[in-house]
Design a protein around this motif. Structure first.
Motif, short mmCIF file in Angstrom:
data_model
loop_
_atom_site.label_atom_id
_atom_site.label_comp_id
_atom_site.label_asym_id
_atom_site.label_seq_id
_atom_site.Cartn_x
_atom_site.Cartn_y
_atom_site.Cartn_z
N ASP A 148 43.08 37.82 43.36
CA ASP A 148 43.04 36.55 42.62
C ASP A 148 41.65 36.35 42.28
O ASP A 148 41.44 35.57 40.97
N ALA A 149 40.65 36.90 43.21
CA ALA A 149 39.26 36.61 42.80
C ALA A 149 38.67 37.62 42.14
O ALA A 149 37.24 37.44 41.55
N LEU A 150 39.22 38.90 41.80
CA LEU A 150 38.73 40.04 41.37
C LEU A 150 38.11 39.70 40.07
O LEU A 150 38.85 39.37 39.09
N GLY A 151 37.07 39.84 39.81
CA GLY A 151 36.24 39.72 38.35
C GLY A 151 36.11 38.23 37.89
O GLY A 151 35.55 38.11 36.84
N ASP A 152 36.44 37.40 38.85
CA ASP A 152 36.22 35.98 38.37
C ASP A 152 34.96 35.51 39.20
O ASP A 152 34.37 36.20 40.08
N ASP A 153 34.74 34.31 38.98
CA ASP A 153 33.76 33.45 39.61
C ASP A 153 33.89 33.46 41.11
O ASP A 153 34.94 32.71 41.49
N LEU A 154 33.15 34.13 42.07
CA LEU A 154 33.40 34.03 43.26
C LEU A 154 33.50 32.79 44.05
O LEU A 154 34.52 32.55 44.94
N PHE A 155 32.71 31.76 43.55
CA PHE A 155 32.75 30.60 44.46
C PHE A 155 34.05 29.56 43.90
O PHE A 155 34.08 28.77 44.80
N ALA A 156 34.28 30.13 42.93
CA ALA A 156 35.76 29.30 42.54
C ALA A 156 36.97 29.38 43.57
O ALA A 156 37.92 28.80 43.58
N HIS A 157 36.77 30.50 44.24
CA HIS A 157 37.91 31.06 45.10
C HIS A 157 37.67 30.82 46.70
O HIS A 157 38.46 31.27 47.33
N LEU A 158 36.46 30.24 46.68
CA LEU A 158 36.09 30.29 48.19
C LEU A 158 36.94 28.59 48.94
O LEU A 158 37.45 28.04 48.17
N PRO A 159 37.15 28.74 50.31
CA PRO A 159 37.83 27.77 50.72
C PRO A 159 37.10 26.40 50.61
O PRO A 159 35.83 26.51 50.68
N GLN A 160 37.50 25.39 50.46
CA GLN A 160 36.91 24.20 50.06
C GLN A 160 37.09 23.04 51.25
O GLN A 160 37.77 22.96 52.12
#
Length: 306
Positions: A148-160
């Protein structure tokens, strides 16, 4: 009579056109239903897990090392990230990075103290799958799956939130350590991507039970084989049994039609196969059986049009 169920990629990943009229007619006459899309939803159509969780790390750990009971597990897979104007993007992870045992042997000794200070044990029974062992009572935030995170902004997929604070900090510290590690310079010199990050995901404990209505599962994919093992389903058996076959690697309609569906339709006509189910990862599910040949009035199905 045996049945075959095929796990297939999303239809959008099968370019080209159906060349065989017989396949096009058979798909038009099949029973169709719409289901949820994505890998998780696709696999859960075929495996029942109790309690109803998605215990990826514990299942693959049990297959890799046989010691998953009595702990909470989290995948901490090696990854390659690149900076960009907005932060960083993950470009590869796990098996796609061409990892070897030497990579884990070089990096784990320096990473382990970082996680030991947090009370976790880091190891890698497989070069592509690294694990953190946590206490059985450990509570974890929601982690995004690496695809789901591949190729995308890494930090948008970190646990919040507060629950994710510790894990964001551990990720940053591991990235600093890996970025400075001499082993990565050797990997780059050999034309391989640097192991400059980890990806935490799949946190879970072993489920109480896993079941599936198949006599065998045919796949090389670790998670699917782990599910089969947990369900007590053979992965290397032969013979006329109900089979779940992983064909998510297919990349063209010609392969799908000529190499897969046509031979199975012939087996159905010979009375060797009772039913064929085609499960596409985008949620389209087709069921084919011999009596459907009388549905000659149906118009051609355009769901696989190129």
């Amino acid at each position: 009579m045996a049945t075959a169920t095929l796990l297939l990629p999303a239809r959008g990943r099968l370019p080209g056109k159906l060349a065989a009229d017989s396949v096009a007619r058979a798909l038009a006459r099949a029973d169709h239903r719409a289901a949820d899309s994505g890998e998780r939803a696709q696999l859960l159509r075929h495996f029942s897990i109790t309690p109803a969780t998605w215990p990826v790390a514990a299942l693959t750990r049990q297959r890799d090392a046989g010691d998953a009971a009595g702990a909470t597990w989290l995948r901490a897979d090696p990854a390659y990230v690149v900076p960009d104007m907005h932060g960083a993007r993950m470009m590869a992870h796990g098996e796609a990075m061409g990892l070897e045992a030497a990579d884990a042997a070089a990096l784990l000794p320096d990473l382990r103290p970082l996680f030991a200070d947090a009370g976790f044990v880091l190891d890698a029974p497989d070069p592509s799958r690294w694990y953190l062992r946590l206490s059985p009572q450990a509570e974890l935030p929601d982690f995004a799956e690496p695809d789901d995170a591949l190729g995308d902004d890494l930090f948008a997929h970190l646990p919040q939130g507060e629950a994710g604070r510790r894990w964001r900090a551990l990720l940053t510290e591991s990235q600093v350590l890996l970025h400075q590690h001499a082993w990565n310079r050797q990997r780059i010199a050999r034309g391989k991507p640097a192991i400059n990050s980890l990806w935490f995901w799949g946190g879970s404990r072993l489920p109480d039970a896993v079941s599936a209505p198949y006599g065998q599962v045919r796949s090389r994919e670790p998670l699917l084989r782990a599910l089969a093992q947990a369900a007590g389903v053979a992965t290397d058996a032969e013979g006329e049994v109900d089979a779940l076959v992983d064909l998510r690697h297919l990349r063209s309609l010609q392969q799908f039609s000529d190499d897969v569906v046509q031979p199975l339709m012939q087996a159905m006509r010979r009375g060797e196969l009772g039913r064929l189910t085609l499960d596409f990862q985008d949620g389209e599910v087709l069921s084919l059986s011999a009596p459907q040949r009388w549905r000659f009035w149906r118009r051609p199905w355009t769901g696989l049009a190129g």
